[in-house]
Design an enzyme around this catalytic site. Structure first.
Site, short mmCIF file in Angstrom:
data_model
loop_
_atom_site.label_atom_id
_atom_site.label_comp_id
_atom_site.label_asym_id
_atom_site.label_seq_id
_atom_site.Cartn_x
_atom_site.Cartn_y
_atom_site.Cartn_z
N ASP A 1 -2.67 -2.67 -8.55
CA ASP A 1 -3.68 -3.72 -8.57
C ASP A 1 -3.80 -4.20 -10.01
O ASP A 1 -3.02 -3.79 -10.89
CB ASP A 1 -5.02 -3.23 -8.03
CG ASP A 1 -5.77 -4.31 -7.26
OD1 ASP A 1 -6.13 -5.32 -7.90
OD2 ASP A 1 -5.99 -4.17 -6.05
N HIS B 1 -3.30 -9.96 -8.04
CA HIS B 1 -3.68 -8.59 -8.42
C HIS B 1 -2.58 -7.92 -9.26
O HIS B 1 -2.33 -6.73 -9.11
CB HIS B 1 -3.98 -7.76 -7.17
CG HIS B 1 -5.26 -8.14 -6.49
ND1 HIS B 1 -6.50 -7.76 -6.96
CD2 HIS B 1 -5.50 -8.89 -5.38
CE1 HIS B 1 -7.45 -8.24 -6.17
NE2 HIS B 1 -6.86 -8.95 -5.21
N GLU C 1 -6.24 -12.66 -2.07
CA GLU C 1 -7.08 -13.15 -3.16
C GLU C 1 -6.29 -13.84 -4.28
O GLU C 1 -6.59 -13.65 -5.46
CB GLU C 1 -7.94 -12.01 -3.72
CG GLU C 1 -8.93 -11.49 -2.69
CD GLU C 1 -9.88 -10.44 -3.24
OE1 GLU C 1 -11.04 -10.43 -2.83
OE2 GLU C 1 -9.43 -9.61 -4.07
#
Length: 640
Positions: free
Chosen positions: A315, A385, A450
């Protein structure tokens, strides 16, 4: 224990006409030395705007959850005195005591960094409500400790219980090995508990006979209780393990709480799982979990008859998987510190923190899971990420792109792998080559979540790719990237798994692709209609970092709302799916995101009893579930 040199107290206050409010901080100098020309760093998920309004302090910088301030010029903080300042202009309001500073340190003028103890976030302007009781006493309709509850149980309670179960004459080597495996599982989870299984006959024990019957189906088993014998019939090795685990639960409960629980004297259990995918996800990027802890969680999953461990290995905050072709991923990319390329985040302080899994450790974890019939699904989160990846491999960036041209929802600038850089695919190809040697699962989870709406639009290379390929906008670029990744995995005999955003911008070929729906339940239905296989993990029910009550003193995150154990238990994923797409629902999954898990007590408070609640949702038919019964049995569960 060393005496603390500094302590930071913090409180949140509302501001009329603003939603975010502000923080009030007090730094106390507990050392014997006066300090000046210093800086204060704190980490918090409640982030400031880019230019917060400060009283008695100077704002220096923010990087995601990292915030740095300094006192007014010429200020000296003497021993025993304090510095109080106010920061107004937060991106969201604080709703719970864990929404404040998670860690802090002081950077002294000589370059030394010193940790500050951080108090709970206090609340100004209204009552600070204490956390409520989250679980009722419960009520048993049948006096048996089984969790998850079986599909069918017709049992008569006995007046006593055996000291242990042992293999009857005729048990083969595989049956005995399976008993040893489950006995070892129990011993690891309940280290002071009496062993429920013995591999040799035992006085006051009870013989256990084994019988294989493939007609029962995968993961299925049947238990028959009569007199002084117990019979276990199983459809396959997983079913045998699950039957043995159920027997251990029955005996464990009867022994621990004989006033409430019994061991069967007669009757039967006929059992098989509701869903084929009974998963739990663990984020090891935000907080690192040593190998022994990962194995402990896998043991707990096995106890609850779950069969998927989704391992979130990378991440923004860190890359945790050793890739021998790129050693910098687990040096630069797995280290956070005040003077490191990756700054402290989410509980980190003055000392650098580093952690990753060597390939030998990964193999040991995968093998451990395999002995418990748990499949390990690895995840590297791309293209977003990827802050840690890009810090380790800056050659994967477009040098012509402005360094802060977009930010992720978590506040990381320019954190996505660029689809227009061919070296990106060379890099990922080598990563995949090493991963397939470590993980036998046919799935590799590639994240896909995201990506900020304006990602790559300031990259000249990305704009040229868009022009050449007739692509429009971020999500079309993401789809282009994901389709190439899908092809790369197919060449290697692997199938794409991802978060629901993999479907954005045109998505990828749905055939065989499995997506985990996390944003809200309706997303899962829409993915199924598009042809994707779906695992339901909505944040509103199955994210185990969410707060369990609305009161201020209850810890956890709140972006997906309040998720009490009762809601987690009663949420019905299948209820969202009409019959024509019901076959696309593969199962359900708990998600353990680690932003709030700074210690084991926080982990246990937030994960339990909601993890076993999801285990029961994954296994037990809706008609056989009972919240009162679950509440009575779940306190017997192992803890992390």
């Amino acid at each position: 224990m060393a005496i603390a040199e500094f302590r930071l107290e913090n409180a949140w206050h509302p501001i009329e006409g603003e939603t975010g409010g502000g923080f009030s901080f007090t730094l106390l100098n507990l050392s014997a030395e006066a300090i000046s020309d210093f800086r204060l760093v704190y980490t918090s998920l409640t982030r400031t705007i880019d230019a917060p309004r400060c009283q008695n302090a100077r704002y220096l910088r923010r990087n995601a959850n990292f915030h740095e301030f300094a006192p007014p010029a010429g200020f000296t903080l003497k021993p025993g005195e304090s510095w109080t300042f106010v920061v107004d202009g937060l991106l969201r309001p604080a709703k719970h005591r864990t929404d404040g500073a998670k860690s802090a340190y002081v950077s002294l003028s000589n370059g030394r960094h010193v940790d500050a103890i951080v108090g709970d976030l206090m609340l100004e302007g209204r009552h600070s409500e204490p956390a409520p009781k989250l679980l009722p006493e419960g009520k048993l309709d049948q006096p048996f400790a089984l969790l998850p509850w079986p599909a069918e149980a017709s049992l008569t309670a006995g007046d006593t219980y055996p000291v242990a179960l042992y293999p009857a004459p005729g048990a083969n080597a595989d049956d005995i090995a399976a008993m040893h495996g489950v006995a070892s599982l129990h011993a690891r989870l309940f280290s002071v508990g009496h062993q429920p299984l013995s591999l040799a006959p035992v006085h006051e024990g009870r013989a256990l006979t084994f019988s294989a019957d493939a007609a029962l189906g995968a993961s299925a088993y049947r238990l028959d209780f009569a007199g002084d014998a117990v019979g276990l019939t199983y459809g396959d090795a997983a079913g045998r393990q699950y039957g043995l685990t159920a027997l251990c639960q029955l005996l464990h409960g009867a022994r621990i709480d004989a006033d409430r629980f019994r061991f069967p004297a007669a009757g039967h259990i006929a059992d098989s799982p509701r869903y084929g995918w009974r998963g739990t996800h663990l984020d090891v990027s935000r907080q690192f979990y040593p190998t022994t802890d990962v194995k402990r969680l896998i043991d707990i999953l096995a106890w609850f008859r779950m069969n998927i461990f989704h391992w979130h290995l990378t991440d923004d905050e860190a890359w945790r998987l050793e890739i021998r072709a790129y050693p910098q991923l687990t040096t630069v990319g797995a280290t956070r510190g005040p003077d490191a390329p990756l700054l402290p985040q989410l509980g980190n302080g003055a000392e650098p923190v580093v952690g990753f899994y060597s390939q030998d450790e990964v193999k040991a974890i995968v093998a451990h899971a395999g002995t418990l019939n748990i499949e390990v699904i690895p995840e590297i989160d791309i293209p977003g990420h990827s802050t840690a990846t890009l810090a380790a491999l800056p050659e994967l960036t477009d040098g012509q792109e402005a360094p802060d041209s977009y930010r992720s929802v978590q506040g990381f600038p320019n954190n996505a792998l660029n689809p227009a850089i061919e070296l990106t695919y060379d890099f990922l190809g080598k990563v995949f080559d090493e991963m397939i040697e470590l993980f036998p699962s046919r799935y590799i989870h590639i994240g896909g979540d995201e990506v900020a709406n304006n990602t790559w639009l300031a990259s000249p290379l990305a704009r040229k790719l868009m022009q050449d390929e007739g692509l429009e906008g971020t999500f079309a670029l993401q789809s282009h990237f994901m389709k190439r990744i899908q092809a790369m995995l197919a060449e290697r005999g692997r199938i794409v798994a991802g978060w629901d955003e993999v479907s954005h911008g045109g998505g990828v070929d749905p055939e065989g692709t499995l997506l985990v729906a996390w944003q809200k339940p309706e997303v899962g239905m829409e993915l199924a209609r598009q042809g994707y296989d779906v695992v339901m993990a909505p944040g509103q029910a199955y994210y185990l970092d969410m707060v369990q009550a609305e009161e201020w003193q209850e810890p956890g995150a709140s972006w997906a709302g309040t998720v009490p154990p009762h809601h987690t238990y009663t949420y019905e994923a299948a209820g969202e799916f009409p019959p024509e797409i019901a076959s696309k629902l593969r199962g359900v999954q708990a998600c353990i995101w680690s932003e709030h898990f700074l210690n084991r007590d926080y982990f246990n408070h937030l994960v339990f009893p909601r993890l076993p609640a999801i285990a029961e949702a994954a296994w037990t038919p809706k008609a056989a579930k009972s919240w009162d019964r679950f509440a009575a049995i779940v306190p017997l569960s192992p803890r992390f």
